[in-house]
Design an enzyme around this catalytic site. Structure first.
Site, PDB file in Angstrom:
ATOM      1  CE1 TYR A  48     -17.081 -10.159  -0.562  1.00 18.83           C
ATOM      2  CE2 TYR A  48     -18.155 -12.315  -1.066  1.00 18.83           C
ATOM      3  CZ  TYR A  48     -17.238 -11.576  -0.394  1.00 18.83           C
ATOM      4  OH  TYR A  48     -16.427 -12.199   0.574  1.00 18.83           O
ATOM      5  CE  LYS A  98     -13.948 -11.161  -1.838  1.00 17.05           C
ATOM      6  NZ  LYS A  98     -12.529 -10.905  -1.028  1.00 17.05           N
TER       7      LYS A  98
HETATM    8  N1  LIG Z   1     -16.185 -13.801   6.740  1.00 14.08           N
HETATM    9  C1  LIG Z   1     -16.485 -14.620   5.703  1.00 14.08           C
HETATM   10  O1  LIG Z   1     -17.337 -15.408   5.615  1.00 14.08           O
HETATM   11  C2  LIG Z   1     -15.585 -14.470   4.329  1.00 14.08           C
HETATM   12  C3  LIG Z   1     -15.803 -15.461   3.505  1.00 14.08           C
HETATM   13  C4  LIG Z   1     -14.990 -15.560   2.437  1.00 14.08           C
HETATM   14  C5  LIG Z   1     -14.272 -14.616   1.928  1.00 14.08           C
HETATM   15  N2  LIG Z   1     -14.071 -13.497   2.929  1.00 14.08           N
HETATM   16  C6  LIG Z   1     -13.227 -12.422   2.558  1.00 14.08           C
HETATM   17  O2  LIG Z   1     -12.167 -12.434   3.460  1.00 14.08           O
HETATM   18  C7  LIG Z   1     -11.726 -10.974   3.522  1.00 14.08           C
HETATM   19  C8  LIG Z   1     -11.688 -10.456   4.992  1.00 14.08           C
HETATM   20  O3  LIG Z   1     -13.063 -10.395   5.440  1.00 14.08           O
HETATM   21  P1  LIG Z   1     -13.419 -10.517   6.807  1.00 14.08           P
HETATM   22  O4  LIG Z   1     -14.405 -11.589   7.120  1.00 14.08           O
HETATM   23  O5  LIG Z   1     -12.022 -10.783   7.669  1.00 14.08           O
HETATM   24  O6  LIG Z   1     -13.919  -9.123   7.271  1.00 14.08           O
HETATM   25  P2  LIG Z   1     -13.529  -7.990   8.250  1.00 14.08           P
HETATM   26  O7  LIG Z   1     -13.271  -8.670   9.858  1.00 14.08           O
HETATM   27  O8  LIG Z   1     -14.782  -6.968   8.233  1.00 14.08           O
HETATM   28  O9  LIG Z   1     -12.199  -7.476   7.908  1.00 14.08           O
HETATM   29  C9  LIG Z   1     -12.211  -6.604   6.724  1.00 14.08           C
HETATM   30  C10 LIG Z   1     -10.995  -5.608   6.763  1.00 14.08           C
HETATM   31  O10 LIG Z   1     -10.825  -4.961   5.566  1.00 14.08           O
HETATM   32  C11 LIG Z   1     -10.670  -3.721   6.032  1.00 14.08           C
HETATM   33  N3  LIG Z   1     -11.154  -3.087   4.637  1.00 14.08           N
HETATM   34  C12 LIG Z   1     -12.380  -3.103   4.346  1.00 14.08           C
HETATM   35  N4  LIG Z   1     -12.539  -2.180   3.189  1.00 14.08           N
HETATM   36  C13 LIG Z   1     -11.508  -1.562   2.997  1.00 14.08           C
HETATM   37  C14 LIG Z   1     -10.883  -0.562   2.185  1.00 14.08           C
HETATM   38  N5  LIG Z   1     -11.825  -0.088   1.179  1.00 14.08           N
HETATM   39  N6  LIG Z   1      -9.674  -0.304   2.242  1.00 14.08           N
HETATM   40  C15 LIG Z   1      -8.981  -0.722   3.172  1.00 14.08           C
HETATM   41  N7  LIG Z   1      -9.143  -1.890   4.140  1.00 14.08           N
HETATM   42  C16 LIG Z   1     -10.678  -2.237   3.852  1.00 14.08           C
HETATM   43  C17 LIG Z   1     -11.166  -3.641   7.398  1.00 14.08           C
HETATM   44  O11 LIG Z   1     -10.837  -2.160   8.057  1.00 14.08           O
HETATM   45  P3  LIG Z   1     -11.641  -0.813   7.848  1.00 14.08           P
HETATM   46  O12 LIG Z   1     -13.021  -1.118   7.889  1.00 14.08           O
HETATM   47  O13 LIG Z   1     -10.776   0.027   9.039  1.00 14.08           O
HETATM   48  O14 LIG Z   1     -10.981  -0.318   6.411  1.00 14.08           O
HETATM   49  C18 LIG Z   1     -10.930  -4.726   8.053  1.00 14.08           C
HETATM   50  O15 LIG Z   1      -9.682  -4.735   8.441  1.00 14.08           O
HETATM   51  C19 LIG Z   1     -12.523 -10.212   2.536  1.00 14.08           C
HETATM   52  O16 LIG Z   1     -11.845 -10.072   1.375  1.00 14.08           O
HETATM   53  C20 LIG Z   1     -13.676 -11.135   2.439  1.00 14.08           C
HETATM   54  O17 LIG Z   1     -14.230 -11.013   1.109  1.00 14.08           O
HETATM   55  C21 LIG Z   1     -14.634 -13.393   3.958  1.00 14.08           C
END
Ligand SMILES: NC(=O)c1ccc[n+]([C@@H]2O[C@H](COP(=O)([O-])OP(=O)(O)OC[C@H]3O[C@@H](n4cnc5c(N)ncnc54)[C@H](OP(=O)(O)O)[C@@H]3O)[C@@H](O)[C@H]2O)c1
Length: 257
Positions: A162, A166
């Site tokens: 991961y 990133k």
């Molecule tokens: N939460 C944190 O602490 C955090 C911190 C830093 C960065 N981020 C980044 O922020 C972004 C969003 O994360 P989040 O925390 O909001 O996660 P989340 O609530 O789990 O949302 C992930 C979204 O991405 C979609 N998704 C996942 N895999 C996919 C694929 N292969 N193709 C198309 N859609 C896909 C999911 O829908 P489906 O499952 O239906 O596809 C969902 O809509 C990510 O890139 C993550 O790495 C998160």
């Protein structure tokens, strides 16, 4: 609101594609872009959360449609790009928020885990950028926002694939900005802190860990998806015209300690 201020952030007439727009950070960003007037195309793998998000955006007075896509799959991305012709206009704003985080000790990362992580978190954003940025540049206006992670710049436990994906996404952000900014297409990365979403459900199940992460911030709390809305709107609007090639931390000071 002052007219100049309103114009700076106005997205009426713009069309945005938000991958991962059906949950968490992507959903919050889809909401703010729709609230500013953009037509938002919400895209993710599962149809039901996409449809539910689109309905919620429309119920709040926004314009939105939904698409299913697996950003970890080249054919699926190509098919999505073809279907985008159905959107009310060409894509002006691309938000790459879809991402996965498979957590296992480094030596247990299988080839499949590595490939899936790089495909969804890095290759997907690359393919969408390559498909959409040239037409943005031809029109002289475009915005690309990649959602990166603290793990681009620091090691966390069990995130060998991961963090690497990133870190490379931040590099991709710079190379995208270098290629297209002179033609009105900016590209930036938002770097959230520890945000409570389905992605972090496993880590969030441990109250001691959640409290420890909050204690590492300056604002004394972990992130919520809505924290990213202001930065996303800035980067996606005319207000962000001179911001490009940057990784902007929206992490409550986590990275500054
Ligand atoms: N939460 C944190 O602490 C955090 C911190 C830093 C960065 N981020 C980044 O922020 C972004 C969003 O994360 P989040 O925390 O909001 O996660 P989340 O609530 O789990 O949302 C992930 C979204 O991405 C979609 N998704 C996942 N895999 C996919 C694929 N292969 N193709 C198309 N859609 C896909 C999911 O829908 P489906 O499952 O239906 O596809 C969902 O809509 C990510 O890139 C993550 O790495 C998160």
């Amino acid at each position: 609101m002052d007219e100049t201020l309103a114009r700076l952030f106005d997205l009426h007439g713009r069309v945005a594609l938000v991958t991962g727009g059906s949950s968490g950070i992507g959903r919050a960003i889809a909401g703010v872009l729709a609230g500013a007037g953009a037509h938002v195309v919400v895209a993710a793998r599962r149809r039901e959360p996409v449809d539910e998000t689109v309905a919620a955006l429309i119920a709040r007075g926004g314009a939105a449609t939904g698409e299913t896509v697996d950003v970890g799959n080249r054919e699926s991305i190509a098919a999505l790009v073809g279907r985008l012709a159905r959107a009310p206009g060409p894509i002006d704003i691309l938000v790459n928020s879809a991402g996965i985080n498979l957590r296992m000790p480094f030596e247990e990362i299988r080839d499949d885990d590595w490939d899936a992580t790089i495909a969804a978190n890095l290759t997907g954003p690359f393919l969408l950028t390559r498909a959409l940025a040239p037409a943005m540049a031809a029109r002289g206006w475009g915005r690309i926002v990649n959602i990166a992670s603290q793990q681009a710049v620091r090691a966390f436990g069990n995130s060998g694939a991961y963090g690497a994906s990133k870190g490379a996404l931040v590099s991709l952000t710079r190379s995208t900005a270098e290629r297209w900014s002179s033609r009105g297409v900016t590209c930036n990365a938002i770097v959230p802190g520890f945000v409570l979403t389905p992605l972090t459900r496993e880590a969030s199940a441990d109250p001691a860990r959640v409290a420890a992460m909050a204690a590492r911030t300056m604002i004394g709390r972990n992130g919520v998806p809505d924290d990213c809305r202001g930065m996303a709107l800035l980067l996606a609007s005319d207000a962000g015209a001179a911001i490009t090639g940057q990784a902007l931390f929206v992490d409550g000071g986590f990275s500054a300690t």
